[in-house]
Write a protein that holds these residues in place. Structure first.
Motif, PDB file in Angstrom:
ATOM      1  N   ARG A 298       0.832  -1.208   0.000  1.00 38.61           N
ATOM      2  CA  ARG A 298       0.000   0.000   0.000  1.00 38.61           C
ATOM      3  C   ARG A 298       0.862   1.251   0.000  1.00 38.61           C
ATOM      4  NH1 ARG A 298      -5.097  -0.536   4.135  1.00 38.61           N
ATOM      5  NH2 ARG A 298      -6.563  -1.437   2.639  1.00 38.61           N
ATOM      6  N   VAL A 299       1.882   1.235   0.849  1.00 35.76           N
ATOM      7  CA  VAL A 299       2.773   2.398   0.939  1.00 35.76           C
ATOM      8  C   VAL A 299       3.501   2.605  -0.381  1.00 35.76           C
ATOM      9  CG1 VAL A 299       4.848   3.311   2.049  1.00 35.76           C
ATOM     10  CG2 VAL A 299       3.047   2.283   3.441  1.00 35.76           C
ATOM     11  N   VAL A 300       3.990   1.527  -0.973  1.00 37.25           N
ATOM     12  CA  VAL A 300       4.698   1.628  -2.246  1.00 37.25           C
ATOM     13  C   VAL A 300       3.774   2.177  -3.325  1.00 37.25           C
ATOM     14  CG1 VAL A 300       5.799   0.298  -4.095  1.00 37.25           C
ATOM     15  CG2 VAL A 300       6.394  -0.152  -1.712  1.00 37.25           C
ATOM     16  N   THR A 301       2.534   1.705  -3.339  1.00 36.25           N
ATOM     17  CA  THR A 301       1.563   2.208  -4.324  1.00 36.25           C
ATOM     18  C   THR A 301       1.364   3.710  -4.175  1.00 36.25           C
ATOM     19  OG1 THR A 301       0.377   0.105  -4.465  1.00 36.25           O
ATOM     20  CG2 THR A 301      -0.855   2.083  -5.072  1.00 36.25           C
TER      21      THR A 301
ATOM     22  N   GLY B 280      -5.461   5.503  -6.602  1.00 36.67           N
ATOM     23  CA  GLY B 280      -6.724   4.772  -6.513  1.00 36.67           C
ATOM     24  C   GLY B 280      -7.083   4.389  -5.089  1.00 36.67           C
ATOM     25  N   VAL B 281      -6.704   5.264  -4.146  1.00 35.13           N
ATOM     26  CA  VAL B 281      -7.026   5.024  -2.741  1.00 35.13           C
ATOM     27  C   VAL B 281      -7.697   6.279  -2.181  1.00 35.13           C
ATOM     28  CG1 VAL B 281      -5.070   3.447  -2.465  1.00 35.13           C
ATOM     29  CG2 VAL B 281      -4.779   5.876  -1.903  1.00 35.13           C
ATOM     30  N   SER B 282      -8.152   6.185  -0.943  1.00 35.27           N
ATOM     31  CA  SER B 282      -8.789   7.344  -0.331  1.00 35.27           C
ATOM     32  C   SER B 282      -7.739   8.330   0.162  1.00 35.27           C
ATOM     33  CB  SER B 282      -9.665   6.905   0.849  1.00 35.27           C
ATOM     34  OG  SER B 282      -8.854   6.434   1.916  1.00 35.27           O
ATOM     35  N   LYS B 283      -8.151   9.586   0.217  1.00 36.13           N
ATOM     36  CA  LYS B 283      -7.269  10.614   0.764  1.00 36.13           C
ATOM     37  C   LYS B 283      -6.949  10.315   2.229  1.00 36.13           C
ATOM     38  CE  LYS B 283      -6.994  15.629   1.448  1.00 36.13           C
ATOM     39  NZ  LYS B 283      -7.729  16.900   1.328  1.00 36.13           N
ATOM     40  N   ALA B 284      -7.929   9.735   2.943  1.00 35.30           N
ATOM     41  CA  ALA B 284      -7.722   9.395   4.348  1.00 35.30           C
ATOM     42  C   ALA B 284      -6.598   8.366   4.500  1.00 35.30           C
ATOM     43  CB  ALA B 284      -9.014   8.854   4.951  1.00 35.30           C
ATOM     44  N   LEU B 285      -6.512   7.422   3.568  1.00 36.01           N
ATOM     45  CA  LEU B 285      -5.452   6.421   3.653  1.00 36.01           C
ATOM     46  C   LEU B 285      -4.081   7.057   3.436  1.00 36.01           C
ATOM     47  CD1 LEU B 285      -4.835   3.403   4.046  1.00 36.01           C
ATOM     48  CD2 LEU B 285      -4.873   3.185   1.548  1.00 36.01           C
TER      49      LEU B 285
END
Length: 198
Positions: free
Chosen positions: A12-15, A42-47
């Motif tokens: 996730r961090v790498v993405t 393609g993730v949420s701003k919160a993430l």
């Protein structure tokens, strides 16, 4: 809830960091926004905020990932070269190579460099990586002196500074379209030969 310390091992961090690199290349370091990175990844701003509380945290981590990958790429490429002289020449040529995979790293570095004018917090980060780059060049000059491919009277540290400055200048000429890539590479090779044979 406290976010875990981001690690480069987390997919996730790498993405997120890869998306941040693409945004910096497209919009410049000053244009990096959490929302833009979230959309790109393609993730949420919160993430994104979960792993990187501030824009600066994200920018520093993205730059660090890019630099780590660049260092590994060039190290792998020079590993099989027979002399320190060859390793110096290849390391410099990679910096002004516009083709993949070098060109992508070059574009990110250019974006970070130009971002220094509007973001003083970037300066220590870029300075640290640039210092490490010059030190690595000096080390490769010394390798060439040890194997006899570079003049033993060359001052490795001074030569590393000069070669780094020369490469930056040629890269600016290339960036402005004042010369073709093949001409710039030829000029770099000629100048490198002169510096290493003093």
């Amino acid at each position: 809830m406290t976010a875990p310390a981001p690690t480069m091992d987390s997919p996730r961090v790498v993405t997120i960091l890869e998306a941040a690199c693409r945004v910096v290349i497209r919009d410049g370091a000053h244009g990096l926004r959490m929302a833009s990175v979230a959309d790109e990844a393609g993730v949420s701003k919160a993430l994104v905020h979960y792993y990187f509380p501030t824009r600066q945290d994200l920018l520093r981590a993205a730059f660090a990932l890019s630099e780590e990958r660049w260092e590994h790429l060039v190290a792998d490429e020079v590993a099989g070269l027979p002399t320190g002289r060859d390793r110096v020449a290849h390391s410099l040529a990679a910096c002004i190579d516009t083709a993949p995979p070098h060109g992508e790293f070059r574009a990110l570095w250019t974006a970070m460099w130009t971002g220094l004018h509007g973001d003083e917090e970037l300066r220590p980060e870029v300075r640290t990586h640039y210092r490490a780059w010059i030190d690595l060049l000096a080390e490769r000059v010394r390798e060439g002196q040890a194997d006899g491919s570079i003049d033993p009277d060359v001052d490795a540290s001074v030569t590393a500074y000069r070669l780094a400055a020369l490469t930056d200048g040629l890269d600016s000429i290339l960036y402005l379209g004042l010369s073709e890539p093949v001409e710039v590479q030829a000029a770099l090779r000629a100048a490198c030969e002169q510096e290493l044979d003093r």
